[in-house]
Write an enzyme that holds these catalytic residues in place. Structure first.
Site, mmCIF file in Angstrom:
data_model
loop_
_atom_site.group_PDB
_atom_site.id
_atom_site.type_symbol
_atom_site.label_atom_id
_atom_site.label_comp_id
_atom_site.label_asym_id
_atom_site.label_seq_id
_atom_site.Cartn_x
_atom_site.Cartn_y
_atom_site.Cartn_z
ATOM 1 N N ASP A 53 -60.838 -16.467 -35.301
ATOM 2 C CA ASP A 53 -60.217 -15.524 -36.992
ATOM 3 C C ASP A 53 -58.684 -14.713 -36.529
ATOM 4 O O ASP A 53 -58.330 -14.005 -34.964
ATOM 5 C CB ASP A 53 -61.535 -14.771 -37.099
ATOM 6 N N LYS A 85 -57.184 -8.596 -45.918
ATOM 7 C CA LYS A 85 -56.621 -7.161 -44.646
ATOM 8 C C LYS A 85 -54.527 -7.981 -44.817
ATOM 9 O O LYS A 85 -54.266 -7.815 -46.290
ATOM 10 C CB LYS A 85 -56.969 -7.574 -43.007
ATOM 11 N N ARG A 132 -64.568 -22.746 -59.077
ATOM 12 C CA ARG A 132 -65.016 -23.009 -58.351
ATOM 13 C C ARG A 132 -64.764 -23.901 -56.830
ATOM 14 O O ARG A 132 -64.578 -23.463 -56.244
ATOM 15 C CB ARG A 132 -67.127 -22.822 -58.126
ATOM 16 N N TYR A 162 -66.182 -9.769 -35.234
ATOM 17 C CA TYR A 162 -66.076 -9.154 -35.736
ATOM 18 C C TYR A 162 -68.150 -8.734 -36.326
ATOM 19 O O TYR A 162 -68.340 -9.436 -36.649
ATOM 20 C CB TYR A 162 -65.707 -9.294 -37.718
HETATM 21 C C1 LIG Z 1 -62.360 -7.653 -42.743
HETATM 22 C C2 LIG Z 1 -62.783 -9.327 -41.965
HETATM 23 C C3 LIG Z 1 -63.864 -10.361 -41.685
HETATM 24 C C4 LIG Z 1 -64.317 -10.242 -43.209
HETATM 25 O O1 LIG Z 1 -63.940 -10.370 -44.453
HETATM 26 P P1 LIG Z 1 -63.938 -9.672 -46.057
HETATM 27 O O2 LIG Z 1 -62.803 -10.106 -46.433
HETATM 28 O O3 LIG Z 1 -63.959 -8.396 -45.803
HETATM 29 O O4 LIG Z 1 -65.766 -10.034 -46.219
HETATM 30 C C5 LIG Z 1 -63.842 -11.226 -40.784
HETATM 31 N N1 LIG Z 1 -63.328 -11.019 -39.633
HETATM 32 C C6 LIG Z 1 -62.072 -10.004 -39.288
HETATM 33 C C7 LIG Z 1 -61.569 -9.487 -38.565
HETATM 34 C C8 LIG Z 1 -61.996 -9.246 -40.872
HETATM 35 O O5 LIG Z 1 -60.798 -7.755 -40.346
#
Ligand SMILES: *Cc1c(COP(=O)(O)O)cnc(C)c1O
Length: 413
Positions: A197, A222, A72, A125
């Site tokens: 982000d 992603k 963890r 997001y």
């Molecule tokens: C998908 C996404 C998230 C969330 O990520 P997860 O891996 O689905 O928890 C946060 N910010 C952006 C810009 C995203 O595309």
């Protein structure tokens, strides 16, 4: 600068290389990879816990960050991944998480306390918006929604108790660009942390730390993972902030599983080969759509018609693999178009080698009231595509036939 991770193995200590003096592509392949027992790739260390040695007790006593004690907290595979992401982003240190939302929630709830204030944008997001509006206020954390396309609106929202300015490189799904340098200037003049982000751009497309950000967050689900087969998240940046976040990760429990980290590392090793194709397909399809008679408008930062085109050429000149466009005939026409696609897959998410399509009105943005949706640019007929790395001619042929088929399906009035 970052410490080198020391991995204790049966045959002694292995030092992972940082390759910070090398170019991006080399770092994305080599940085962080742990050559245990001489292995070319970091092996999957599917172990929840590690033998306690004098050295590990010492690491534990010193705070346990990056010490192999319990999965963890850290694992061989998470250390490999976090070093690679730090090397790609030019970050001092970082932590890995089981999802992008685990990275975002741990970062915000770890750095903010009752009575603190954060400025963000209403078009962050969806999951982040939910966290900020539905969860943070329950703990006495104040949130002001400004507009990340307007740095002055962020500055106007700053209060005495503001601790964080929160932005995204490219907004979802209308693909507006944030002036990161202007935001950094404002944040640092006020002594406030700037968090970005960078998921939509990837470290290949944008280097936010160079532009002044303190922390960079990724949904590694992603582009970093890149194959739609693993969920994960990361936060990298200033070492003092990461040291603050490590115990929060331990307490909140959102650390990643070693097997998921293995898939992520494998994906990241080809990031610099995949991204130019995603971006080229995005730019090419955007251009072709712009001159198609059934398309009302196209959003892509490489298009001269994009409102933030010049800014995009400064912040992320290599472009991106996301496109958005408006199909003539409203949401019904957009749905008919989407359902007529054969190659491009109808699914949420982005950044994988395969192209994915969604209509925000019935998926990611379905809970946002129609009037607000329309005002934010999500007009009827809006479609978002994450371009994969398929041949652009096959992608275009699929889009063209789907537009044609959807026109034939339209009910004449
Ligand atoms: C998908 C996404 C998230 C969330 O990520 P997860 O891996 O689905 O928890 C946060 N910010 C952006 C810009 C995203 O595309």
């Amino acid at each position: 600068s970052r410490r080198l991770v020391e991995v204790m193995t049966l045959d002694g200590r292995v030092m992972a290389d940082e390759h910070t003096d090398m170019h991006f592509a080399t770092r994305s392949v080599h940085s962080g990879t742990q050559h245990i027992e001489g292995a070319v790739n970091t092996p999957i260390f599917q172990s929840s816990t590690y033998r306690l040695t004098d050295e590990r007790y010492e690491g534990w006593a010193a705070g346990a960050q990056h010490t192999l004690l319990y999965a963890r907290l850290s694992s061989v595979n998470s250390e490999a991944c976090v070093q690679k992401i730090c090397a790609m982003e030019g970050a001092e240190d970082g932590e890995l998480f089981a999802s992008g939302m685990a990275a975002i929630s741990t970062t915000l709830m770890g750095l903010l306390s009752q009575g603190d204030h954060i400025v963000a944008s209403a078009d962050v997001y969806g999951g982040t918006y939910g966290l900020m509006t539905g969860e943070l206020p329950r703990f006495g954390i104040e949130v002001t929604m400004a507009d990340m396309q307007d740095p002055a609106s962020y500055e106007a929202a700053i209060q005495d108790n503001t601790r964080i300015l929160y932005i995204e490189t490219i907004s979802n799904p209308v693909l507006k660009i944030c002036d990161i340098e202007a935001m950094a200037e404002i944040a640092h003049r006020h002594g406030i942390i700037l968090i970005i982000d960078n998921t939509f751009a990837s470290p290949w497309g944008c280097q936010p730390i160079e532009l002044g950000c303190d922390l960079v967050i990724h949904s590694t689900t992603k582009y970093l993972g890149g194959h739609s087969d693993v969920v994960g998240g990361a936060v990298v940046g200033r070492a003092d902030l990461i040291a603050q976040l490590f115990p929060k990760k331990v307490h909140f429990g959102g650390g990643p599983d070693p097997n998921a980290c293995y898939l992520l590392e494998r994906g990241m090793r080809t990031l610099s080969a995949r991204m130019p194709i995603h971006a080229a397909n995005g730019a090419d399809i955007a251009q072709r759509l712009e001159s198609h008679p059934m398309i009302t408008s196209v959003m892509h930062p490489t298009l001269a018609s994009h409102p933030d085109h010049e800014l995009a050429m400064r912040i992320m000149p290599k472009g991106c693999g996301m496109i958005a466009f408006v199909v003539e005939g409203g949401d019904a026409a957009a749905l008919r178009f989407m359902r007529s696609l054969n190659l491009i897959f109808e699914a949420t998410s982005l950044g994988g080698v395969e192209s994915l399509v969604e209509c925000p009105f019935n998926s990611s943005h379905m809970f946002i009231p129609e009037a607000i949706r329309h005002a934010s640019g999500l007009v009827p007929g809006f479609v978002r595509i994450s371009l994969g790395i398929e041949d652009v001619e096959d992608l275009w042929a699929d889009i063209e036939q789907a537009l044609q088929a959807s026109a034939m399906l339209a009910v004449p009035v």
